[in-house]
Design a protein around this motif. Structure first.
Motif: not given
Length: 636
Positions: A556-567, A586-602
């Motif tokens: 589980l400790a592997l799957i969760v960060p692996l899934f988040n990193a892929a997203i 531009l709007f959707r691009r911002a959504l993708f960017l902020f979503g990615a950064l939040m998904a990278f957050a621990p």
């Protein structure tokens, strides 16, 4: 007649370094293969033989590139021959007098001090020829620090060392030039580089490119995907970003340009794909063997730790080139090679068997040296059964020489890094720097990580990855561990950013090499490389805060960060290219960017919010596409 006679000596003189290189390479390889099977000599002897041979190979290699005419060229040639002689004399002294040195109890005479001085100067010269001035300058600064410690500020001060003890200690003990890093090269790295050299000689690079053609050649943007897959496969054995660019880039970059990718983008894709070579198991370069020794873990542990971050690295690059191809309307190869997988495997699939054996033996905790030698023996045995690809005697000699000449710069780099290690240990600098870094970071792990990232990238611009890793692992990794980072994650963090320096402006050797092949501006290619590899710069932060990604802990400790990193990679790729199943505004691009950064957050909450933002952006795009399709159908 006179002209011919005048030309013969220069031609003969140019041939001498090549003949000497061949003889030294064969003799050194034979010695280490013999001692691998029948038992090694004492550490000082083994390492002295390797370093003496490596320095000679560096000087002789430079001699082969110097024109025979001109006063300056003749003077430089003489200096290089003299340096090679100094290498033999100084390190040969240890081999001949090993017993006396072992019984000296650390008391050395004037002869030893003079020879130590000559050896250190010669080693710095060899390193400068191999990598430029940065690493020798760093070593000199550490030597000066050791000599003039009393003049340093209080927090860095120490009693100071005499040159006689400093030089002899670096020369005649295993706490300096002939220390553990060089020992790792002698005990492990040398055999892996020999294996890689023979694998390349048998046509592995061509096989990997053809295999990648079969896998992805017909997809949209096929040539770029061939570069990603082919460079990943080739990099898994080469462990060198620049060598990987040179080997596969001459084939993949022109293909990418022909189907419509810009020269800058084509060069950047190849540079980023090739830089992953040091991150992709099973070989990964010399630094990881030293990491395994420093951490006192098996090499298989390092391979497992590196595997999933490397997969995410290449997933990101694959998505980038796929989305760019969709954005530009690019297709796959029109003249795709219609070789069947069965024919390919029948022709050269035997090359995959030694790699499988190597990987399997390492994972079963066999000695890496034993695994590399057995895999090499299997490769040569299988090659002898292949009449079409059987290596001639000359080809085998060339592979042996190429392998040893690739060992030489690694050996001199880690030997100079050994000077730094010796100074840090004898002066107490490591403890002082740990205190300073802790105070600067003010117990903030994030601030320390950012400082470490910058230090790794800056040092990596001027140093080979192995030297950069050794210095930072010695100085900064202990601070990270003190602040709660698992040791493996701390060392991987330092190693990752040292590797990424190959594509980081302003000095980005892999990007510059790819730009030369692509006919693009070097800095422009470097910045494009930085842009498309952005997730790779965020990845180390994930495995520091979530070490499960390094296979530390339960599933589980592997799957969760692996899934988040892929997203996160999906979102960041779409934001970078501005395309996902259609143009992204531009709007959707911002959504993708902020979503990615939040998904990278621990944090699980930010992970969920990031995934929702990315899903929202995708959903908006799909809604617009269907509405547009419905509108078009209604109009018709």
């Amino acid at each position: 007649m006179t002209n011919d006679a005048a030309e013969r000596p220069s031609g003969f003189m140019r041939a001498v370094p090549r003949v000497m290189t061949i003889l030294i390479a064969i003799a050194t390889a034979a010695f280490f293969i013999y001692t691998a099977w029948y038992g090694s000599y004492p550490a000082l002897v083994q390492r002295s033989i390797l370093l003496g041979a490596a320095m000679c190979l560096v000087f002789l290699g430079r001699l082969q590139s110097i024109p025979a005419d001109g006063v300056k060229n003749r003077a430089l040639s003489l200096a290089l021959y003299l340096a090679a002689l100094c290498s033999v004399v100084t390190l040969g002294f240890i081999v001949v007098n090993f017993q006396a040195i072992a019984e000296s109890s650390g008391f050395f005479g004037q002869t030893e001090v003079v020879l130590a001085t000559i050896m250190i100067v010669t080693l710095l010269f060899a390193t400068w020829l191999s990598f430029g001035p940065a690493l020798p300058i760093i070593a000199i600064c550490f030597l000066l620090y050791a000599l003039f410690g009393r003049e340093m500020p209080d927090i860095l001060s120490h009693r100071g060392l005499k040159w006689s003890s400093l030089a002899a200690g670096n020369f005649l003990t295993t706490k300096g030039v002939l220390g553990v890093p060089l020992g790792v090269v002698a005990d492990v790295v040398l055999y892996f580089l020999l294996f890689s050299s023979f694998l390349a000689a048998t046509g592995a690079s061509d096989t990997f490119v053809r295999l990648s053609q079969l896998m992805v050649g017909r997809m949209r943007g096929g040539p770029a995907k061939i570069a990603v897959v082919g460079s990943g496969l080739l990099g898994s054995i080469s462990g060198s970003a620049v060598a990987n660019v040179a080997a596969s880039g001459t084939f993949t970059i022109p293909m990418m340009k022909r189907v419509g990718y810009s020269p800058k983008f084509a060069g950047a894709v190849e540079a980023v794909a090739s830089s992953g070579s040091q991150l992709m198991p099973p070989v990964m370069g010399a630094a990881v063997f030293i990491m395994a020794d420093m951490l006192q873990v098996g090499y298989g542990t390092i391979i497992l730790a590196a595997l999933f971050p490397a997969m995410i690295y290449y997933l990101n690059l694959f998505l980038i080139v796929d989305l760019e191809a969709g954005k530009r309307g690019l297709r796959g190869l029109d003249s795709f090679e219609k070789a069947k997988a069965r024919e390919l495997l029948k022709d050269s699939g035997y090359l995959l068997a030694p790699l499988a054996v190597l990987f399997g033996m390492v994972m079963m905790q066999y000695s890496p040296r034993y695994a590399a030698l057995l895999s090499l023996a299997l490769l040569l045995a299988l090659n002898m059964l292949q009449s079409r690809h059987r290596l001639s005697f000359r080809a085998m000699v060339n592979a042996l020489v190429d392998g040893m000449t690739s060992v030489a710069p690694v050996a001199v780099a880690v030997a100079v890094a050994g000077i730094v290690v010796g100074v840090v240990e004898t002066t107490g600098l490591g403890l002082n720097l740990t205190t300073i870094m802790t105070q600067v970071a003010e117990n903030s792990l994030l601030l320390l990580l950012i400082l470490t990232m910058v230090s790794s990238i800056v040092l990596g611009m001027g140093l080979p990855t192995v030297a950069c890793y050794i210095i930072l692992a010695l100085i900064i990794a202990p601070v990270m561990v003190r602040l709660g980072v698992p040791p493996l994650a701390a060392h991987m963090f330092v190693f990752y950013f040292g590797t990424l320096s190959a594509i980081t402006p302003p000095v980005a050797l892999a990007s510059f090499t790819a730009a030369g092949i692509a006919g693009a501006a070097p800095l422009g290619t470097s910045f494009t490389s930085l842009q498309i590899a952005l997730p790779a710069f965020l990845m180390p932060y994930i495995f520091v805060y979530q070490p499960g990604l390094l296979f530390q802990g339960d599933v589980l400790a592997l799957i969760v960060p692996l899934f988040n990193a892929a997203i996160a990679v999906v979102g960041l790729s779409a934001a970078t290219v501005g395309y996902f199943r259609g143009p992204v505004g531009l709007f959707r691009r911002a959504l993708f960017l902020f979503g990615a950064l939040m998904a990278f957050a621990p944090d699980h909450l930010t992970d969920l919010l990031g995934a929702l933002l990315i899903a929202l952006s995708i959903g908006i795009g799909e809604f617009k596409r269907r509405r547009s399709a419905l509108s078009s159908a209604t109009t018709l």
